[in-house]
Design a protein around this motif. Structure first.
Motif, mmCIF file in Angstrom:
data_model
loop_
_atom_site.group_PDB
_atom_site.id
_atom_site.type_symbol
_atom_site.label_atom_id
_atom_site.label_comp_id
_atom_site.label_asym_id
_atom_site.label_seq_id
_atom_site.Cartn_x
_atom_site.Cartn_y
_atom_site.Cartn_z
ATOM 1 N N LYS A 80 38.382 37.200 46.925
ATOM 2 C CA LYS A 80 36.981 37.233 47.345
ATOM 3 C C LYS A 80 36.404 38.645 47.235
ATOM 4 O O LYS A 80 35.267 38.829 46.791
ATOM 5 C CB LYS A 80 36.856 36.711 48.781
ATOM 6 N N TRP A 81 37.194 39.637 47.642
ATOM 7 C CA TRP A 81 36.722 41.023 47.523
ATOM 8 C C TRP A 81 36.527 41.396 46.057
ATOM 9 O O TRP A 81 35.513 42.000 45.679
ATOM 10 C CB TRP A 81 37.743 41.975 48.166
ATOM 11 N N LEU A 82 37.489 41.028 45.219
ATOM 12 C CA LEU A 82 37.410 41.366 43.797
ATOM 13 C C LEU A 82 36.246 40.648 43.131
ATOM 14 O O LEU A 82 35.521 41.242 42.316
ATOM 15 C CB LEU A 82 38.728 41.000 43.105
ATOM 16 N N VAL B 138 48.219 45.611 44.695
ATOM 17 C CA VAL B 138 49.189 45.940 45.748
ATOM 18 C C VAL B 138 49.593 44.687 46.514
ATOM 19 O O VAL B 138 50.778 44.480 46.811
ATOM 20 C CB VAL B 138 48.597 47.002 46.708
ATOM 21 N N GLU B 139 48.625 43.830 46.821
ATOM 22 C CA GLU B 139 48.935 42.592 47.542
ATOM 23 C C GLU B 139 49.847 41.704 46.713
ATOM 24 O O GLU B 139 50.805 41.101 47.235
ATOM 25 C CB GLU B 139 47.642 41.849 47.869
ATOM 26 N N LEU B 140 49.591 41.623 45.414
ATOM 27 C CA LEU B 140 50.437 40.813 44.537
ATOM 28 C C LEU B 140 51.872 41.339 44.522
ATOM 29 O O LEU B 140 52.833 40.563 44.597
ATOM 30 C CB LEU B 140 49.873 40.842 43.114
ATOM 31 N N ILE B 141 52.021 42.658 44.417
ATOM 32 C CA ILE B 141 53.354 43.257 44.377
ATOM 33 C C ILE B 141 54.100 42.988 45.682
ATOM 34 O O ILE B 141 55.285 42.625 45.675
ATOM 35 C CB ILE B 141 53.243 44.769 44.112
ATOM 36 N N ILE B 142 53.411 43.126 46.810
ATOM 37 C CA ILE B 142 54.047 42.895 48.109
ATOM 38 C C ILE B 142 54.471 41.434 48.250
ATOM 39 O O ILE B 142 55.585 41.132 48.689
ATOM 40 C CB ILE B 142 53.098 43.304 49.251
ATOM 41 N N ALA C 6 38.724 49.975 43.425
ATOM 42 C CA ALA C 6 39.404 49.878 44.716
ATOM 43 C C ALA C 6 39.860 48.453 45.013
ATOM 44 O O ALA C 6 40.998 48.227 45.453
ATOM 45 C CB ALA C 6 38.490 50.391 45.824
ATOM 46 N N THR C 7 38.996 47.476 44.776
ATOM 47 C CA THR C 7 39.362 46.086 45.076
ATOM 48 C C THR C 7 40.414 45.557 44.106
ATOM 49 O O THR C 7 41.290 44.788 44.498
ATOM 50 C CB THR C 7 38.121 45.180 45.046
ATOM 51 N N ALA C 8 40.346 45.984 42.841
ATOM 52 C CA ALA C 8 41.377 45.581 41.873
ATOM 53 C C ALA C 8 42.724 46.179 42.265
ATOM 54 O O ALA C 8 43.772 45.523 42.147
ATOM 55 C CB ALA C 8 40.985 46.032 40.468
ATOM 56 N N SER C 9 42.709 47.414 42.740
ATOM 57 C CA SER C 9 43.951 48.072 43.178
ATOM 58 C C SER C 9 44.532 47.372 44.398
ATOM 59 O O SER C 9 45.754 47.174 44.496
ATOM 60 C CB SER C 9 43.680 49.542 43.487
ATOM 61 N N ALA C 10 43.667 46.988 45.344
ATOM 62 C CA ALA C 10 44.140 46.280 46.540
ATOM 63 C C ALA C 10 44.746 44.932 46.165
ATOM 64 O O ALA C 10 45.773 44.517 46.727
ATOM 65 C CB ALA C 10 42.985 46.095 47.520
ATOM 66 N N ALA C 11 44.135 44.241 45.209
ATOM 67 C CA ALA C 11 44.681 42.964 44.754
ATOM 68 C C ALA C 11 46.047 43.156 44.107
ATOM 69 O O ALA C 11 46.972 42.366 44.329
ATOM 70 C CB ALA C 11 43.712 42.306 43.768
ATOM 71 N N LEU D 151 48.324 31.351 49.329
ATOM 72 C CA LEU D 151 48.433 32.460 50.276
ATOM 73 C C LEU D 151 47.054 32.969 50.666
ATOM 74 O O LEU D 151 46.253 33.356 49.802
ATOM 75 C CB LEU D 151 49.254 33.599 49.671
ATOM 76 N N LEU D 152 46.785 32.979 51.953
ATOM 77 C CA LEU D 152 45.502 33.437 52.456
ATOM 78 C C LEU D 152 45.230 34.885 52.062
ATOM 79 O O LEU D 152 44.092 35.250 51.735
ATOM 80 C CB LEU D 152 45.461 33.294 53.982
ATOM 81 N N SER D 153 46.263 35.719 52.077
ATOM 82 C CA SER D 153 46.077 37.130 51.752
ATOM 83 C C SER D 153 45.593 37.308 50.316
ATOM 84 O O SER D 153 44.742 38.151 50.037
ATOM 85 C CB SER D 153 47.385 37.894 51.959
ATOM 86 N N LEU D 154 46.108 36.517 49.392
ATOM 87 C CA LEU D 154 45.676 36.615 47.997
ATOM 88 C C LEU D 154 44.263 36.068 47.820
ATOM 89 O O LEU D 154 43.489 36.599 47.022
ATOM 90 C CB LEU D 154 46.654 35.862 47.092
#
Length: 324
Positions: A232-234, A292-296, A285-290, A224-227
């Motif tokens: 990369k951000w993390l 949230v993306e995983l949950i979605i 912040a980046t860990a939180s975004a990762a 998945l590109l989103s993950l």
């Protein structure tokens, strides 16, 4: 709903990113205030030396570093407050989705609460409140970062890809990582403000690094590109924070075996230690975004090994992607 309608209003997206960027200013200057121990440069609040905060001759204090930095922190707080008000106005004018409007209001309320907490810290001259103000500042930036990330998520393909590599164990690591990073952020606050928990903070850094490495191995190899984007951000935040952590240790505590002796309150020490705090916030912040993306992705059936766990779940927006 059409693909065009599925997008959050572009003006709201841009204002959300602007809010996230401006939020860095009071937090970064606040980190410098802590490093310089300038939190009580003024004994009053909301006035500064008895003068209106907005009318105080700030630039006259260039030679008085503590007052210059502390008042700069206050003015930066005013700025993020104004930008947050603008975010609410733009969101209610341009975006009908309730969750987007609610998010903008939460950000504004968080700004107000953060300002009041900072004022209480000054009026009560309480170091624990100073530490709390710093920690909630990191949480506030994470809130802004997540809001900007969510409003900028891109529509999913009609037939989205499925990740076959994420195991339930690695998924659990990804969801728990923000909480571990937050704990590490709190330990850093104890050391900076109270001079305690240094060894616990170092141990926490090792734990965070190991857990993040496990998660990154899966994120960067995902179908998945989103993950992969979140990975990369993390990864960037983790590498930056490791470097700043080592720099903070060397400049603050020295490294005798290499002949490095720490120089108290040197410009290098002040800058690196302050940036280390900001780096911790960015890692949170980046860990939180990762997470949230995983949950979605899991709830939308895009992680094969978790489809049974979330078989009855679906996402209302059906969107995939993120803050590029």
């Amino acid at each position: 709903m059409s693909r065009t309608d599925d997008h959050i209003n572009l003006t709201v997206q841009r204002f959300a990113v602007l809010t996230c960027i401006v939020a860095l200013l009071p937090i970064s200057v606040g980190a410098l205030v802590t490093t310089l121990k300038a939190g009580m440069a003024f004994a009053d609040w909301p006035t500064s030396d008895g003068q209106n905060m907005l009318l105080y001759p700030w630039l006259n204090d260039l030679r008085h570093t503590d007052k210059f930095v502390e008042h700069g922190h206050r003015l930066a707080g005013v700025l993020i407050g104004l930008v947050s008000i603008g975010l609410v106005v733009v969101t209610f004018a341009k975006e009908p989705r309730r969750w987007v409007r609610a998010g903008s209001v939460v950000i504004l309320l968080a700004v107000i609460a953060q300002g009041l907490l900072g004022g209480m810290r000054v009026r009560m001259n309480e170091q624990v409140l100073a530490m709390t103000h710093s920690i909630t500042g990191g949480l506030f930036f994470t809130l802004c970062f997540l809001f900007a990330f969510l409003v900028r998520r891109r529509p999913a393909d009609e037939r989205p890809r499925v990740d076959r590599r994420f195991s339930p164990a690695v998924y659990a690591v990804g969801v728990l990582l923000p909480f571990v990073v937050f704990g590490q952020y709190v330990l850093g606050g104890f050391f900076r403000h109270l001079g305690r928990m240094l060894h616990e903070h170092v141990a926490g850094a090792v734990i965070v690094t190991l857990l993040a490495a496990v998660l990154l191995f899966a994120l960067l190899r995902s179908n998945l590109l989103s993950l992969r984007r979140r990975g990369k951000w993390l990864a960037s935040a983790l590498l930056l924070q490791i470097g700043l952590g080592l720099g903070s240790w060397i400049t603050k505590l020295g490294f005798p075996t290499l002949g490095w002796v720490a120089s108290t309150n040197s410009p290098t020490q002040n800058v690196i230690c302050s940036l280390h705090t900001v780096g911790g916030m960015f890692l949170l912040a980046t860990a939180s975004a990762a997470a949230v993306e995983l949950i979605i992705c899991a709830r939308s059936g895009q992680i094969e090994q978790l489809t049974g766990l979330f078989s009855g779940s679906s996402l209302p927006s059906g969107r995939n992607g993120g803050l590029a």
